[in-house]
Scaffold this motif. Structure first.
Motif, short mmCIF file in Angstrom:
data_model
loop_
_atom_site.label_atom_id
_atom_site.label_comp_id
_atom_site.label_asym_id
_atom_site.label_seq_id
_atom_site.Cartn_x
_atom_site.Cartn_y
_atom_site.Cartn_z
N GLU A 120 0.47 -1.22 0.32
CA GLU A 120 -0.48 -0.22 -0.46
C GLU A 120 0.73 1.83 -0.22
N ALA A 121 2.31 1.39 0.26
CA ALA A 121 3.22 2.49 0.30
C ALA A 121 3.58 2.62 -0.82
N ASP A 122 3.59 3.62 -1.07
CA ASP A 122 4.12 4.24 -2.52
C ASP A 122 5.82 4.34 -2.51
N GLY A 123 5.63 5.16 -1.56
CA GLY A 123 7.74 5.19 -1.72
C GLY A 123 8.18 5.05 -0.55
N ILE A 124 9.05 4.90 -0.37
CA ILE A 124 10.23 5.44 0.81
C ILE A 124 11.56 6.21 -0.28
N LEU A 125 12.01 6.43 1.62
CA LEU A 125 12.53 7.89 1.37
C LEU A 125 14.00 7.77 2.52
N TYR A 126 14.96 6.87 2.21
CA TYR A 126 15.75 6.03 2.37
C TYR A 126 17.22 6.64 3.42
N GLY A 127 17.45 6.96 4.23
CA GLY A 127 18.92 7.82 4.76
C GLY A 127 18.02 8.83 5.42
#
Length: 599
Positions: A120-127
């Protein structure tokens, strides 16, 4: 008609209300600054919503839904990721057109797998997100302008430091975002109304020079420091506001001596007598100059968290923890002897080559130092840490879901883990609470080793079903009295009085505990000595802030009246100051100077 700005809701779900989430406040401040620079401040609004894991997920869901945000972003950690998964799943059902993005350490590694787990998540901001988050919002703003839609499903472009779903369903991962400039990070505590009655978190550096395999900090070895003029200005703000506690999140605060010395000197010279500062340090690298400086601090000003983890040399070598255990021991003993710095020592159960007996020896080694707090933790196999990749090599079995805590190892069975959980509970109740200092010292010689004592306590506590309900404070003392009667040869009357000492050291109880010896025949003597000590004060005032207890042989050599003054407390233990009215002198200034009565 006036154009409605896009609203992005940053969601933090904390472990406790008293905690605050530094990350979301920093992201909001960075985004607002960048939007202002780009002339987009009127087009995008960033709001915060903080909850705790003690809230029901349905309550959080309803509150987020009613905020009607155009974009949702969740801060993810091991303590809240299961909550976040549930919320994201249901929010996507309710609001299918609302973009949902995740960030934080729990989703920053193996992003493609994470997006597969949370479809269901559209994206991830990593770091680090201080650069990527404002860029993502600018992308949504551009998309809104192009499509003339108030609710764009996808941003016009994707920043560095993100993983996102392509329209074909695949996952694209952009290159890492550049590290944030520590000099450019905003100070988020200007509006103190948002942080009333909460611990404030603050950082003066990022990165860690060490390589401990269980820790995510070992991944980032790029040490960066906030300029000292900014640090001093911000520390001054905390001091002026008389904030109760500031917890520095620097991974190893004293990894650069000059940096640590300058900050510690500043805090000593500008101490307001109220605020205390918490630092995570490597104790074995402290030198004479640093120790001498720490010895000049007001009692209670500085709190040091020191990771011991184990005293098993093979274990330390395997987890790549470079520690000199003997020097660490000398440093802690010196700090404890001065009695002005609070020392919190950590152990980790479940590490390679540490079996039940070996952990017991590590426990005894640390307990013998008598730290102010001893935390018995359990290995957590975190995604992104070297231990995550090595768990299979060492055949470490851990929980499939967060917090990914160890279940068993070739050296530690699951039954052993359960027994250690019982020890952990006893340490929290009977040691870290600081409410049973003298009682535990009196019990210790009966068992020879601290580990065996807490192990026996844990067995009995479990056998009686004590952990299945919450107990009033007096019941915990009564349990110790019963335990001592069944498992030791201590004189019952003497131990009752030691328990009574601990009981009244901490608080002025309204009701006399049942385990205390009767005091009816001494009440006239108590009142007489109390009013003689404080002539002119009203009985009501004295009774609210003072207590006099009679102690008798075999606890004392003769009948003695001890005054407990709750207006004068030890800054490290919280115990009342005690004075013997019979012998007209203090009994102990720190609430832990009663050796002649403990033994």
């Amino acid at each position: 008609m006036e154009k409605k700005p896009l609203t992005c809701l940053l969601v933090a779900i904390n472990a406790k209300y008293i905690h605050s989430n530094l990350a979301v406040y920093s992201l909001r401040a960075c985004a607002e600054r960048e939007l202002c620079r780009r002339g987009a401040a009127a087009d995008v609004r960033v709001e915060l919503a903080e909850y705790t894991i003690n809230h029901r997920a349905a309550e959080i869901l309803d509150d987020i839904y009613m905020k009607k945000a155009d974009i949702l972003c969740f801060s993810c950690y091991i303590w809240n990721i299961e909550y976040v998964k549930t919320l994201v799943k249901n929010l996507k059902r309710l609001c299918p057109q609302t973009p949902i993005w995740l960030g934080g350490p729990e989703v920053s590694f193996d992003c493609e797998a994470r997006l597969s787990e949370i479809p269901e998540a559209d994206g991830i901001l990593y770091g680090e997100g201080e650069r990527s988050f404002p860029a993502l919002l600018l992308g949504f703003r551009a998309a809104a302008e192009e499509s003339r839609s108030a609710v764009p499903f996808r941003p016009a472009g994707y920043p560095d430091g993100c993983a996102y779903r392509r329209e074909d369903g695949g996952v694209e991962i952009t290159p890492p975002a550049p590290f944030a400039d520590m000099a450019e990070l905003p100070f988020v505590y200007e509006n103190m109304e948002e942080f009333q009655n909460r611990i404030l978190y603050y950082e003066t550096s990022r990165g860690c020079p060490f390589s401990c395999s269980y820790c995510l900090s070992s991944v980032d070895k790029t040490l960066r420091f906030r300029p000292m003029e900014l640090v001093k200005r911000e520390l001054s703000f905390f001091l002026e506001q008389q904030v109760p506690q500031v917890k520095l999140v620097d991974r190893t605060f004293n990894c650069k001596k000059s940096h640590a010395m300058e900050i510690w000197t500043f805090l000593r010279d500008h101490d307001n007598g109220v605020t205390n500062f918490h630092f995570e340090i490597a104790a074995d690298v402290l030198d004479e100059e640093e120790l001498s400086l720490l010895e000049t601090m007001r009692p209670g000003l500085i709190r040091l968290e020191i990771g011991v983890q184990s005293t098993n040399e093979r274990t330390l070598e395997t987890i790549r923890r470079k520690t000199d255990p003997e020097k660490l021991r000398r440093v802690v003993l010196r700090l404890e002897k001065k009695r002005n710095v609070c020392c919190h020592l950590d152990l980790i159960a479940g590490l390679p080559y540490e079996d039940y007996e070996s952990f017991g020896r590590s426990f005894d080694d640390v307990y013998d130092l008598r730290p102010n707090e001893l935390q018995l933790g359990f290995l957590k196999v975190l995604k992104g840490s070297p231990m995550y990749d090595e768990a299979g090599q060492y055949h470490i079995l851990y929980q499939a879901e967060a917090p990914f805590e160890v279940l068993e190892t070739p050296w530690l069975s699951h039954e052993d883990v359960i027994r250690l959980k019982q020890v952990e509970d006893m340490v929290e109740i009977y040691y870290n609470s600081r409410q049973f200092l003298h009682s535990m010292e009196a019990l210790l010689p009966c068992f020879g080793r601290a580990f065996l004592m807490y192990e026996a306590l844990g067995r009995e506590y479990t056998a009686r079903g004590m952990g299945k309900k919450k107990h009033v404070r007096a019941a915990l003392y009564q349990f110790l009295l019963d335990f001592a009667a069944e498992h030791t040869t201590l004189n019952p009357d003497r131990f009752r009085q030691i328990l009574t000492l601990d009981y009244y050291l901490r608080e002025h109880a309204k009701r006399r505990p049942e385990f205390a010896l009767p005091d009816e025949e001494y009440r006239d003597g108590i009142r007489e000595r109390l009013f003689a000590e404080f002539p002119g004060e009203s009985a009501g005032s004295l009774m609210r802030t003072k207590h006099v207890e009679v102690f008798l042989p075999p606890f004392t050599e003769e009948e003695e009246y001890w005054l407990f003054d709750y207006e004068e407390r030890d800054p490290l233990t919280g115990n009342a100051q005690v004075k013997c009215l019979t012998r007209r002198k203090p009994v102990g200034k720190r609430g832990n100077d009663y050796d002649k009565y403990e033994k």
